[in-house]
Design a protein around this motif. Structure first.
Motif, PDB file in Angstrom:
ATOM      1  N   ALA A  66       1.022  -1.202  -0.392  1.00 50.92           N
ATOM      2  CA  ALA A  66       0.275  -0.004   0.113  1.00 50.92           C
ATOM      3  C   ALA A  66       1.224   0.878   0.100  1.00 50.92           C
ATOM      4  O   ALA A  66       0.292   1.926  -1.302  1.00 50.92           O
ATOM      5  CB  ALA A  66      -0.839  -0.176   1.407  1.00 50.92           C
ATOM      6  N   GLN A  67       2.104   1.388   0.887  1.00 42.53           N
ATOM      7  CA  GLN A  67       2.548   2.168   0.748  1.00 42.53           C
ATOM      8  C   GLN A  67       3.520   2.581  -0.852  1.00 42.53           C
ATOM      9  O   GLN A  67       3.725   3.399  -1.455  1.00 42.53           O
ATOM     10  CB  GLN A  67       3.737   2.248   1.788  1.00 42.53           C
ATOM     11  CG  GLN A  67       4.562   3.688   2.067  1.00 42.53           C
ATOM     12  CD  GLN A  67       5.424   3.302   2.936  1.00 42.53           C
ATOM     13  OE1 GLN A  67       6.416   1.825   3.812  1.00 42.53           O
ATOM     14  NE2 GLN A  67       6.450   4.534   3.836  1.00 42.53           N
ATOM     15  N   GLU A  68       4.103   1.190  -1.221  1.00 40.96           N
ATOM     16  CA  GLU A  68       4.710   1.254  -2.539  1.00 40.96           C
ATOM     17  C   GLU A  68       3.390   2.134  -3.865  1.00 40.96           C
ATOM     18  O   GLU A  68       3.917   2.770  -4.296  1.00 40.96           O
ATOM     19  CB  GLU A  68       5.480   0.354  -2.974  1.00 40.96           C
ATOM     20  CG  GLU A  68       6.405  -0.092  -2.467  1.00 40.96           C
ATOM     21  CD  GLU A  68       6.165  -1.531  -2.714  1.00 40.96           C
ATOM     22  OE1 GLU A  68       6.317  -1.836  -2.965  1.00 40.96           O
ATOM     23  OE2 GLU A  68       7.944  -2.049  -1.915  1.00 40.96           O
ATOM     24  N   ASN A  69       2.685   1.992  -3.100  1.00 44.82           N
ATOM     25  CA  ASN A  69       0.843   1.959  -4.596  1.00 44.82           C
ATOM     26  C   ASN A  69      -0.452   2.780  -3.712  1.00 44.82           C
ATOM     27  O   ASN A  69      -1.451   2.294  -3.706  1.00 44.82           O
ATOM     28  CB  ASN A  69       0.745   0.586  -4.905  1.00 44.82           C
ATOM     29  CG  ASN A  69       2.148   0.370  -5.844  1.00 44.82           C
ATOM     30  OD1 ASN A  69       1.991   0.306  -6.619  1.00 44.82           O
ATOM     31  ND2 ASN A  69       2.148  -0.871  -5.728  1.00 44.82           N
ATOM     32  N   PRO A  70       0.313   4.237  -3.331  1.00 48.62           N
ATOM     33  CA  PRO A  70      -0.739   4.931  -2.647  1.00 48.62           C
ATOM     34  C   PRO A  70      -2.135   5.273  -3.552  1.00 48.62           C
ATOM     35  O   PRO A  70      -1.297   5.798  -4.971  1.00 48.62           O
ATOM     36  CB  PRO A  70       0.401   6.097  -1.892  1.00 48.62           C
ATOM     37  CG  PRO A  70       1.461   5.689  -2.980  1.00 48.62           C
ATOM     38  CD  PRO A  70       1.512   5.037  -3.824  1.00 48.62           C
ATOM     39  N   LYS A  71      -2.713   5.244  -3.010  1.00 51.43           N
ATOM     40  CA  LYS A  71      -4.041   5.502  -3.790  1.00 51.43           C
ATOM     41  C   LYS A  71      -4.035   7.000  -3.746  1.00 51.43           C
ATOM     42  O   LYS A  71      -3.653   8.127  -2.963  1.00 51.43           O
ATOM     43  CB  LYS A  71      -5.591   5.256  -2.633  1.00 51.43           C
ATOM     44  CG  LYS A  71      -5.489   4.049  -2.982  1.00 51.43           C
ATOM     45  CD  LYS A  71      -6.175   3.471  -4.219  1.00 51.43           C
ATOM     46  CE  LYS A  71      -6.869   2.202  -4.295  1.00 51.43           C
ATOM     47  NZ  LYS A  71      -7.704   1.574  -5.110  1.00 51.43           N
ATOM     48  N   LEU A  72      -3.754   8.159  -4.931  1.00 49.56           N
ATOM     49  CA  LEU A  72      -3.170   9.117  -5.874  1.00 49.56           C
ATOM     50  C   LEU A  72      -4.622   9.853  -6.778  1.00 49.56           C
ATOM     51  O   LEU A  72      -4.828   8.806  -7.732  1.00 49.56           O
ATOM     52  CB  LEU A  72      -2.091   9.194  -6.479  1.00 49.56           C
ATOM     53  CG  LEU A  72      -1.327   9.531  -5.129  1.00 49.56           C
ATOM     54  CD1 LEU A  72       0.291   9.463  -6.045  1.00 49.56           C
ATOM     55  CD2 LEU A  72      -1.178   9.590  -3.639  1.00 49.56           C
ATOM     56  N   SER A  73      -5.262  11.189  -6.394  1.00 46.95           N
ATOM     57  CA  SER A  73      -6.004  11.480  -6.780  1.00 46.95           C
ATOM     58  C   SER A  73      -5.185  12.578  -7.514  1.00 46.95           C
ATOM     59  O   SER A  73      -5.401  13.432  -7.222  1.00 46.95           O
ATOM     60  CB  SER A  73      -7.616  11.469  -7.183  1.00 46.95           C
ATOM     61  OG  SER A  73      -8.331  12.269  -8.005  1.00 46.95           O
ATOM     62  N   TRP A  74      -5.164  13.438  -9.568  1.00 45.51           N
ATOM     63  CA  TRP A  74      -4.493  14.133  -9.520  1.00 45.51           C
ATOM     64  C   TRP A  74      -5.744  14.583 -10.795  1.00 45.51           C
ATOM     65  O   TRP A  74      -5.868  13.979 -11.374  1.00 45.51           O
ATOM     66  CB  TRP A  74      -2.681  13.914 -10.303  1.00 45.51           C
ATOM     67  CG  TRP A  74      -1.877  13.913  -8.678  1.00 45.51           C
ATOM     68  CD1 TRP A  74      -1.637  13.606  -7.588  1.00 45.51           C
ATOM     69  CD2 TRP A  74      -0.446  14.079  -8.782  1.00 45.51           C
ATOM     70  NE1 TRP A  74      -0.784  13.709  -6.824  1.00 45.51           N
ATOM     71  CE2 TRP A  74      -0.019  13.959  -8.095  1.00 45.51           C
ATOM     72  CE3 TRP A  74       0.121  13.690 -10.166  1.00 45.51           C
ATOM     73  CZ2 TRP A  74       1.950  13.707  -7.795  1.00 45.51           C
ATOM     74  CZ3 TRP A  74       1.815  14.066 -10.789  1.00 45.51           C
ATOM     75  CH2 TRP A  74       2.558  14.515  -9.164  1.00 45.51           C
ATOM     76  N   GLY A  96      -5.006   1.621 -11.414  1.00 42.31           N
ATOM     77  CA  GLY A  96      -5.924   2.292 -10.929  1.00 42.31           C
ATOM     78  C   GLY A  96      -5.817   3.062 -10.115  1.00 42.31           C
ATOM     79  O   GLY A  96      -6.513   3.360 -10.134  1.00 42.31           O
ATOM     80  N   ALA A  97      -4.554   2.326  -8.937  1.00 42.78           N
ATOM     81  CA  ALA A  97      -4.541   3.522  -7.957  1.00 42.78           C
ATOM     82  C   ALA A  97      -4.001   4.589  -8.069  1.00 42.78           C
ATOM     83  O   ALA A  97      -4.126   6.236  -7.139  1.00 42.78           O
ATOM     84  CB  ALA A  97      -3.009   2.790  -7.055  1.00 42.78           C
ATOM     85  N   PHE A  98      -3.301   5.237  -8.943  1.00 40.37           N
ATOM     86  CA  PHE A  98      -3.007   6.186  -9.390  1.00 40.37           C
ATOM     87  C   PHE A  98      -3.614   6.862 -10.673  1.00 40.37           C
ATOM     88  O   PHE A  98      -3.516   5.993 -12.157  1.00 40.37           O
ATOM     89  CB  PHE A  98      -1.614   6.729 -10.231  1.00 40.37           C
ATOM     90  CG  PHE A  98      -0.669   8.151  -9.704  1.00 40.37           C
ATOM     91  CD1 PHE A  98      -1.192   8.926  -9.706  1.00 40.37           C
ATOM     92  CD2 PHE A  98       0.504   7.669  -9.966  1.00 40.37           C
ATOM     93  CE1 PHE A  98      -0.841  10.564 -10.010  1.00 40.37           C
ATOM     94  CE2 PHE A  98       0.927   9.336 -10.655  1.00 40.37           C
ATOM     95  CZ  PHE A  98       1.162  10.851  -9.937  1.00 40.37           C
ATOM     96  N   GLN A  99      -4.277   8.028  -9.932  1.00 43.20           N
ATOM     97  CA  GLN A  99      -5.312   8.429 -11.076  1.00 43.20           C
ATOM     98  C   GLN A  99      -4.800   9.561 -11.389  1.00 43.20           C
ATOM     99  O   GLN A  99      -4.754  10.257 -10.465  1.00 43.20           O
ATOM    100  CB  GLN A  99      -6.631   8.343 -11.140  1.00 43.20           C
ATOM    101  CG  GLN A  99      -7.422   6.642 -10.703  1.00 43.20           C
ATOM    102  CD  GLN A  99      -7.855   5.963 -11.607  1.00 43.20           C
ATOM    103  OE1 GLN A  99      -8.129   6.854 -13.139  1.00 43.20           O
ATOM    104  NE2 GLN A  99      -7.597   4.582 -11.762  1.00 43.20           N
ATOM    105  N   ILE A 100      -4.980  10.525 -12.963  1.00 49.40           N
ATOM    106  CA  ILE A 100      -5.023  11.820 -13.610  1.00 49.40           C
ATOM    107  C   ILE A 100      -5.876  11.998 -14.188  1.00 49.40           C
ATOM    108  O   ILE A 100      -6.587  11.321 -15.043  1.00 49.40           O
ATOM    109  CB  ILE A 100      -3.400  11.728 -13.998  1.00 49.40           C
ATOM    110  CG1 ILE A 100      -2.578  11.470 -13.533  1.00 49.40           C
ATOM    111  CG2 ILE A 100      -3.667  13.077 -14.621  1.00 49.40           C
ATOM    112  CD1 ILE A 100      -1.122  11.162 -13.812  1.00 49.40           C
ATOM    113  N   GLN A 101      -7.114  12.995 -14.195  1.00 49.13           N
ATOM    114  CA  GLN A 101      -8.018  13.474 -14.626  1.00 49.13           C
ATOM    115  C   GLN A 101      -7.528  14.497 -15.195  1.00 49.13           C
ATOM    116  O   GLN A 101      -7.040  15.474 -14.954  1.00 49.13           O
ATOM    117  CB  GLN A 101      -8.831  14.174 -13.753  1.00 49.13           C
ATOM    118  CG  GLN A 101     -10.200  14.386 -14.311  1.00 49.13           C
ATOM    119  CD  GLN A 101     -11.534  14.509 -13.405  1.00 49.13           C
ATOM    120  OE1 GLN A 101     -11.647  15.108 -11.927  1.00 49.13           O
ATOM    121  NE2 GLN A 101     -12.878  15.015 -13.829  1.00 49.13           N
TER     122      GLN A 101
END
Length: 368
Positions: free
Chosen positions: A29-37, A67-72
């Motif tokens: 979880a630490q290596e692949n944090p949930k992010l929304s940019w 899908g952990a790192f999402q960029i809108q």
């Protein structure tokens, strides 16, 4: 071993496995944090190749992180005006922008060197300078002073010299012309009598139609056809001596980028590199057919004369000397880029140019 001992040992083994899983889960979880940019573009959705590069980046990052790192992605003007994209990133309003460095020369002319300067590098040289020639490190050293980090994320290839409401036969025909032109080209054009304007792409057509502009440069046949410039300015000149291979960048808020895990930084870097290559390929694949359509619609193709190019080249060299004398950051990066260009053309003229010239002769003779 009796049955009770078997289940006891199996239970201990299961507890061990569960404990290992419990320890591993937080690490993952630490290596692949949930992010929304959010990423704001300087381009409208209608310009699907150049705008599409931002969507390519977002899609690649999402897929690479499950899908952990999402960029809108937002088009120009949806949340940030087109020419303020990098400003919003520096301020932390959004985490990312897809834009051209030379839009921000009002802050410092050194920004122009991140995209293209008149009589500068072609597309292959630009990519080589950034990727293997030290250019990316030099530009990011400069960008850091504005709380930005950037990665090349697109290149259009050599652009066209733009659309004109009248023919440009001599340098005198440029005098008094109101022209939409970005970057240092505007400053250099002003030395030969042009009145440069920097406005967003979506505003160019109505300005030409109403006569508020006499000319505009934009990108090349594919985008220019979609923007219908041929309907209001029939003369289409080449080449854009001010944009031999302009880079488009993904700009990141420096603090937010530095906070990312190393694997996310690598994923972003690879996603931008893929988008960079894909954009140039898509333009190369699309411009020929678009040019045919433009000519079929009445577009008048014209080449800038050698005399015009020579005068503009002299004005460019004067401008670079002036900037180098007054701006240490510009001089440092400009000198490095110039040295790279001299070596690059030493090699290019030996093999690439000779091969391409022969092939073009065959094409014109119908024997290709």
């Amino acid at each position: 071993m009796n049955r009770r001992q078997f289940f006891k040992q199996a239970g201990l083994a299961g507890m061990g496995a569960a404990s290992s899983a419990a320890l591993a889960a937080p690490a993952l979880a630490q290596e692949n944090p949930k992010l929304s940019w959010r990423m704001t573009s300087s381009f409208p959705k209608s310009l699907d190749i150049i705008y599409g590069a931002a969507e390519d980046i977002a899609r690649s990052v999402s897929e690479a992180t499950d899908g952990a790192f999402q960029i809108q992605v937002f088009a120009a003007g949806e949340i940030i005006p087109a020419l303020e994209a990098a400003d919003a990133v520096a301020a932390g309003t959004v985490e990312m922008a897809h834009s051209c460095s030379y839009y921000y020369i009002g802050k410092d002319p050194t920004f122009a060197l991140g995209t293209a300067i008149p009589f500068g590098l072609n597309a292959r040289m630009t990519n080589a300078w950034f990727t293997a020639g030290g250019g990316n490190e030099l530009m990011n050293e400069f960008f850091a002073g504005y709380n930005l980090h950037a990665l090349p994320a697109g290149n259009t290839g050599a652009q066209m010299g733009g659309w004109y409401r009248k023919e440009i036969k001599t340098i005198e025909d440029l005098k008094g012309l109101k022209m939409r032109v970005a970057g240092l080209a505007g400053q250099i054009m002003s030395k030969v009598g042009v009145t440069p304007q920097q406005i967003a792409g979506s505003d160019v057509y109505p300005a030409l139609e109403k006569g508020a502009l006499d000319a505009t440069e934009f990108v090349g046949p594919y985008d220019d056809l979609r923007l219908s410039f041929y309907k209001v300015a029939p003369y289409y000149y080449y080449p854009a001596w001010w944009e031999g291979g302009p880079a488009v960048h993904a700009f990141f808020n420096l603090e937010r980028f530095n906070e990312l895990p190393d694997n996310y930084k690598r994923i972003l870097t690879d996603a931008c590199a893929a988008a960079n290559a894909r954009m140039l390929a898509r333009y190369d694949a699309s411009n020929a057919e678009a040019l045919r359509q433009l000519v079929a619609n009445g577009t008048q193709l014209r080449a800038f004369s050698s005399d015009i190019l020579d005068v503009c080249h002299k004005a460019a060299k004067e401008t670079y000397a002036e900037l180098s004398a007054s701006n240490k950051a510009f001089k440092k990066i400009f000198d490095h880029q110039q040295a790279f260009k001299e070596d690059a053309y030493l090699w290019t003229q030996i093999a690439e140019y000779t091969f391409d010239t022969y092939q073009m002769i065959q094409q014109r003779q119908g024997t290709l």
